[in-house]
Design a protein around this motif. Structure first.
Motif, mmCIF file in Angstrom:
data_model
loop_
_atom_site.group_PDB
_atom_site.id
_atom_site.type_symbol
_atom_site.label_atom_id
_atom_site.label_comp_id
_atom_site.label_asym_id
_atom_site.label_seq_id
_atom_site.Cartn_x
_atom_site.Cartn_y
_atom_site.Cartn_z
ATOM 1 N N ARG A 29 9.913 1.092 -1.065
ATOM 2 C CA ARG A 29 10.463 -0.258 -0.458
ATOM 3 C C ARG A 29 9.701 -1.244 -1.041
ATOM 4 N N TYR A 30 8.327 -1.403 -1.107
ATOM 5 C CA TYR A 30 7.832 -2.428 -1.619
ATOM 6 C C TYR A 30 7.960 -2.701 -3.270
ATOM 7 N N VAL A 31 8.297 -1.703 -3.897
ATOM 8 C CA VAL A 31 8.475 -1.888 -5.419
ATOM 9 C C VAL A 31 9.810 -2.739 -5.499
ATOM 10 N N ALA A 32 10.853 -2.033 -4.671
ATOM 11 C CA ALA A 32 12.189 -2.935 -4.454
ATOM 12 C C ALA A 32 12.064 -4.330 -4.066
ATOM 13 N N SER A 33 11.142 -4.724 -2.944
ATOM 14 C CA SER A 33 10.995 -5.971 -2.720
ATOM 15 C C SER A 33 10.263 -6.866 -3.758
ATOM 16 N N GLN A 34 9.611 -6.326 -4.623
ATOM 17 C CA GLN A 34 9.132 -7.124 -5.680
ATOM 18 C C GLN A 34 10.335 -7.268 -7.006
ATOM 19 N N GLY A 35 11.527 -6.825 -6.605
ATOM 20 C CA GLY A 35 12.632 -7.120 -7.416
ATOM 21 C C GLY A 35 12.957 -6.122 -8.519
ATOM 22 N N ALA A 36 12.093 -4.881 -8.623
ATOM 23 C CA ALA A 36 12.060 -4.070 -9.571
ATOM 24 C C ALA A 36 13.176 -2.781 -9.293
ATOM 25 N N PRO A 37 13.631 -2.124 -10.092
ATOM 26 C CA PRO A 37 14.644 -1.004 -9.777
ATOM 27 C C PRO A 37 13.671 0.069 -9.557
ATOM 28 N N VAL A 38 13.959 0.745 -8.552
ATOM 29 C CA VAL A 38 13.423 1.999 -8.099
ATOM 30 C C VAL A 38 14.392 3.385 -7.540
ATOM 31 N N LEU A 86 0.816 -0.447 -6.807
ATOM 32 C CA LEU A 86 1.701 -0.874 -7.832
ATOM 33 C C LEU A 86 1.091 -1.481 -9.082
ATOM 34 N N LYS A 87 0.177 -2.314 -8.917
ATOM 35 C CA LYS A 87 -0.863 -2.912 -9.824
ATOM 36 C C LYS A 87 -1.520 -1.576 -10.718
ATOM 37 N N HIS A 88 -2.084 -0.714 -10.191
ATOM 38 C CA HIS A 88 -2.757 0.437 -10.637
ATOM 39 C C HIS A 88 -1.756 1.133 -11.624
ATOM 40 N N LEU A 89 -0.509 1.573 -11.004
ATOM 41 C CA LEU A 89 0.523 2.279 -11.753
ATOM 42 C C LEU A 89 0.987 1.410 -13.094
ATOM 43 N N GLN A 148 9.822 6.441 14.550
ATOM 44 C CA GLN A 148 10.119 6.753 15.498
ATOM 45 C C GLN A 148 11.787 6.240 15.503
ATOM 46 N N GLY A 149 12.127 5.671 14.526
ATOM 47 C CA GLY A 149 13.386 5.361 14.229
ATOM 48 C C GLY A 149 13.981 3.719 14.719
ATOM 49 N N ARG A 150 12.841 3.062 15.009
ATOM 50 C CA ARG A 150 13.173 1.564 15.310
ATOM 51 C C ARG A 150 13.147 0.845 14.279
ATOM 52 N N SER A 151 13.612 -0.389 14.488
ATOM 53 C CA SER A 151 13.756 -1.383 13.472
ATOM 54 C C SER A 151 12.633 -1.610 12.804
ATOM 55 N N PHE A 152 12.670 -1.863 11.309
ATOM 56 C CA PHE A 152 11.535 -1.775 10.454
ATOM 57 C C PHE A 152 11.869 -2.655 9.099
ATOM 58 N N THR A 153 11.110 -3.589 8.834
ATOM 59 C CA THR A 153 11.385 -4.297 7.426
ATOM 60 C C THR A 153 10.009 -4.336 6.756
ATOM 61 N N MET A 154 9.797 -4.660 5.369
ATOM 62 C CA MET A 154 8.510 -4.658 4.856
ATOM 63 C C MET A 154 7.732 -6.164 5.436
ATOM 64 N N ASP A 155 8.295 -6.646 6.091
ATOM 65 C CA ASP A 155 7.984 -8.072 6.653
ATOM 66 C C ASP A 155 7.084 -7.846 8.043
ATOM 67 N N ASP A 156 7.303 -6.500 8.500
ATOM 68 C CA ASP A 156 6.831 -6.048 9.553
ATOM 69 C C ASP A 156 5.469 -5.658 9.475
ATOM 70 N N LEU A 157 5.245 -5.209 8.115
ATOM 71 C CA LEU A 157 4.214 -4.452 7.854
ATOM 72 C C LEU A 157 2.888 -5.258 7.746
ATOM 73 N N VAL A 214 14.316 8.860 -20.195
ATOM 74 C CA VAL A 214 13.326 7.950 -20.859
ATOM 75 C C VAL A 214 13.646 6.667 -20.155
ATOM 76 N N ASP A 215 12.523 6.577 -19.290
ATOM 77 C CA ASP A 215 12.415 5.025 -18.709
ATOM 78 C C ASP A 215 11.509 4.585 -19.005
ATOM 79 N N GLY A 216 11.946 3.049 -19.050
ATOM 80 C CA GLY A 216 11.409 1.808 -19.512
ATOM 81 C C GLY A 216 10.266 1.076 -18.782
ATOM 82 N N HIS A 217 9.622 0.061 -19.070
ATOM 83 C CA HIS A 217 8.701 -0.653 -18.491
ATOM 84 C C HIS A 217 9.279 -1.451 -17.177
ATOM 85 N N GLY A 218 8.720 -1.514 -16.163
ATOM 86 C CA GLY A 218 9.437 -1.931 -15.187
ATOM 87 C C GLY A 218 10.472 -1.023 -14.327
#
Length: 310
Positions: free
Chosen positions: A22-31, A257-260, A236-245, A140-144
């Motif tokens: 989810r975090y990678v996707a939130s940065q605009g990258a395909p995952v 992500l930076k390390h990867l 527990q199945g309750r509402s969650f978005t990355m902004d809640d973290l 054959v996966d590419g950068h990003g």
């Protein structure tokens, strides 16, 4: 880039796989996230009500597709999970990964599929995981571009060559003796195959837990996730978005992500290990199973990586 999440059962590796995807996707990258665990829970955590078609159910079609026009492979019937690509094989770009569905937060999801009634007592789960290994051999996966795999629990991940198919492996460890014991096993096994690992502490309650992990894991400890009320609500199945973290936990995901991203793609190592594990499996069981010498499937002139796309 391909990354695996491993760890003791209950360590939170499935949750970490979902959060990182989810975090990678939130940065605009395909995952694309792949559930390769015998306990198929990744779809639930990613908010998918109807999981995709399981890869394990489509293995014959996948083999026929990937075989392409490779003259060294007579038919899909003699392809096994370790069969490496060669000239004429049909290679996959990231966008070509099959049998995936979108999730609400952006990542796409693929699953190996659970045990069915016909499997119980007669089949090994690694026969299903083999579909993932075969796909990654031909990808054959590419950068990003990111593939995130939730692996089976514990050192069972080493029961196939799949553990060598990644650019980096994140080992999720709780600050307990049981949690770090899996780390020691994985570290020792991985060292023999030049498999890079980094430890992610999970369910950390305070400085004492961090000190414990540092004492037992040392420099392999990359970062840690603090105990999270938001994550518990998600589980527990309750509402969650990355902004809640919590900010500290969001920062921990950024560190992952930076390390990867800092890793260099090593196509030569990837290819050499693909051939090595194929030959091992051929000698151990696959030659007898197929009735042919599968060493003849290895194409010594094939070059792994983007050059193979022509």
């Amino acid at each position: 880039m391909r990354v695996a999440f491993v760890g003791k059962g209950g360590s939170g590796k499935t949750t970490m796989s979902a959060l990182f995807s989810r975090y990678v996707a939130s940065q605009g990258a395909p995952v694309t996230a792949i559930d390769a665990d015998i306990n198929q829970h990744l779809a639930l955590i990613l908010g998918v009500e109807q999981p995709p078609e399981p890869l394990g159910a489509h293995l014959p079609e996948l083999k026929e597709h990937l075989r392409g026009a490779n003259p060294l492979i007579a038919s899909a019937d003699v392809m096994v999970k370790t069969t490496p690509p060669g000239r004429g094989s049909r290679l996959l770009r990231f966008a070509d990964l099959p049998y995936s569905v979108p999730t609400p937060e952006g990542p796409r999801l693929m699953v190996t599929g659970p045990f069915g009634e016909d499997d119980l007592g007669v089949a090994c789960y690694h026969s299903k995981v083999g579909a993932v290994e075969l796909l990654l051999n031909h990808l054959v996966d590419g950068h990003g571009e990111y593939v995130v795999v939730d692996m089976t629990a514990g050192a069972d991940s080493f029961a196939s060559g799949l553990f060598t198919r990644f650019d980096l492996t994140f080992l999720v460890a709780e600050p307990t003796r049981q949690g770090v014991s899996v780390y020691r096993q994985y570290r020792d096994y991985a060292a023999s195959y030049d498999v890079p690992i980094a430890v992610v502490g999970n369910k950390v309650h305070g400085p004492g837990d961090v000190d414990f992990l540092r004492e037992h894991v040392g420099d392999d400890l990359l970062t840690w996730m603090e105990h999270s009320a938001a994550v518990r609500a998600m589980e527990q199945g309750r509402s969650f978005t990355m902004d809640d973290l919590e900010p500290a936990n969001s920062e921990a995901l950024a560190v992952l992500l930076k390390h990867l991203d800092a890793r260099e793609k090593d196509w030569a190592r990837f290819g050499a290990q693909a051939v090595d594990f194929h030959l091992r499996n051929a000698r151990a069981w696959a030659n007898e199973r197929t009735g042919i010498d599968l060493a003849t499937q290895v194409d010594p002139g094939f070059v792994y990586g983007p050059a193979s796309l022509g």
